[in-house]
Design an enzyme around this catalytic site. Structure first.
Site: not given
Ligand SMILES: *Cc1c(COP(=O)(O)O)cnc(C)c1O
Length: 386
Positions: A151, A325
């Site tokens: 991410n 943060c």
């Molecule tokens: C956003 C994200 C999550 C969490 O998903 P949510 O629906 O916001 O709980 C988990 N893993 C990755 C790689 C993400 O980018």
């Protein structure tokens, strides 16, 4: 003022046609899917239709999909569930050091409860190799969890190869595919994936709904106990409108994944090349080609990520930094640190993530504004002598 949203890895805009598909279930069709009357059965049909849409997008079977409240819940359910159910086979889990906190903090929780976790290191691009996974598997390993795509830096992992190793060794393979679903073609059968987490709000669907794919024959006990919803795997009245939105969003995203990906890669590479051409002393973080179509992440030497973000925001550009943060103190990104970046530089990265709605005009605007910001900030930086 012109506003450009380039934080699609954090969340995406709800598509208009997805909202339109959800609307009836927020208004007239408000029945509980467990109810036997007309209102309930219409809601039930909608949930099952969405399950089919999600399953089709992954090449899975409908009854292999469990809807959850978010991607985080899907990750928790997979890891805690497999740990609980299969602990008699062993208590060793393998993951990577660049996972999302939904995985890392769940692993820490499991470590407190008697499990042993191996956090595989990554190379300079943030990648784990299948051979590393093979070498780390022991006779007491029950689960490997490696994210599909990162991410922060957008690196896409060799999932098919890792899946093949896990299948050969008889170890379950989970992948957090929250960043990848709807952006990269995924086939759970061809890739030997046993469990996969996804989330609607990362693919232009609504917030607060996700899903876990669980391959037929694998038992994952529920996190939530109560009613018999989701074949007793996830109690609680279904978020019908959200589930319908997830189904619609994934169907749209996967209907032309190649076309969208081609367009996004063009815009991404224009932004990457433009930044490299107009700003000296920058470093692209992550892999140049094994990379999510919408991810751009740079370290910009001599300046703090946060100060760039503030200046971009003043100019109408929403971006984010690789660092999180936490309670007032700025922690460097665990992902950049794992990739071997020194502490000082791991503070100062800039992540620009594109979405379906990003235009070439948006890219041009960023390329017009960002270099000027960098010149200004570097002039004020005590570290810069250029
Ligand atoms: C956003 C994200 C999550 C969490 O998903 P949510 O629906 O916001 O709980 C988990 N893993 C990755 C790689 C993400 O980018």
């Amino acid at each position: 003022m012109k506003r450009v949203y380039m934080d699609n890895a954090a969340t995406t805009a709800l598509r208009r046609d997805v909202l339109d598909a959800m609307m009836p279930y927020l208004t007239d069709i408000y029945g509980n899917p467990s109810s036997l009357h007309y209102f309930g059965q219409e809601a039930h049909k909608a949930v099952e239709n969405a399950r089919h849409q999600v399953a089709s997008a992954l090449n899975a079977e409908d009854n292999e999909i469990v809807f959850t409240g978010c991607g985080t819940e899907a990750d928790n359910m997979a890891l805690k569930g497999i740990a609980e159910k299969y602990q008699s086979k062993g208590k060793h889990i393998i993951t990577s050091s660049v996972e999302h906190h939904a995985i890392l903090h769940t692993c820490e929780y499991l470590e407190k409860h008697g499990f042993e976790v191996t956090y595989l290191p990554v190379d300079e691009y943030g990648m784990v190799k299948a051979e590393q996974v093979r070498d780390a598997i022991r006779s007491d390993t029950i689960l490997v969890s490696i994210m599909f795509a990162n991410n922060e830096v957008g690196t896409i992992m060799p999932i098919k190869e890792i899946g093949a190793v896990c299948r050969e060794k008889g170890v379950f393979f989970h992948t957090d595919a929250v960043q990848a679903v709807g952006h990269v073609a995924i086939d759970v059968k061809a890739m030997n994936i046993d469990l996969l987490s996804l989330s609607a709000h990362k693919l232009h669907g609504p917030k607060g709904v996700g899903a876990l794919y669980i391959r037929k024959g694998i038992v994952v006990p529920p996190l939530l106990h109560g009613g018999a919803q989701e074949r007793r795997k996830r109690a609680g009245t279904e978020n019908v409108a959200g589930i319908v939105g997830l189904g619609k969003a994934i169907e749209i995203a996967c209907s032309d994944i190649e076309g969208t990906s081609k367009r996004m890669c063009y815009l991404r590479d224009k932004l990457i090349n433009g930044i490299e051409a107009s700003i000296p002393e920058v470093k692209l973080n992550g892999h140049r080609t094994e990379r999510l179509p919408g991810n751009v992440n740079f370290s910009i030497k001599y300046i703090e990520g946060e100060s760039i973000l503030l200046m971009l925001d003043i100019n109408g550009i929403a971006a984010s930094s690789g660092s999180a943060c936490t309670s007032g103190s700025l922690d460097p990104s665990h992902v950049l640190l794992a990739m071997g970046m020194p502490h000082e530089t791991a503070h100062g990265s800039l992540r620009l993530t594109l979405g379906d709605d990003t235009t070439e005009d948006d890219i041009d605007y960023v390329l017009e504004v960002l270099p000027e910001i960098v010149v200004k900030l570097r002039k004020m930086s005590p570290l810069y002598h250029g």
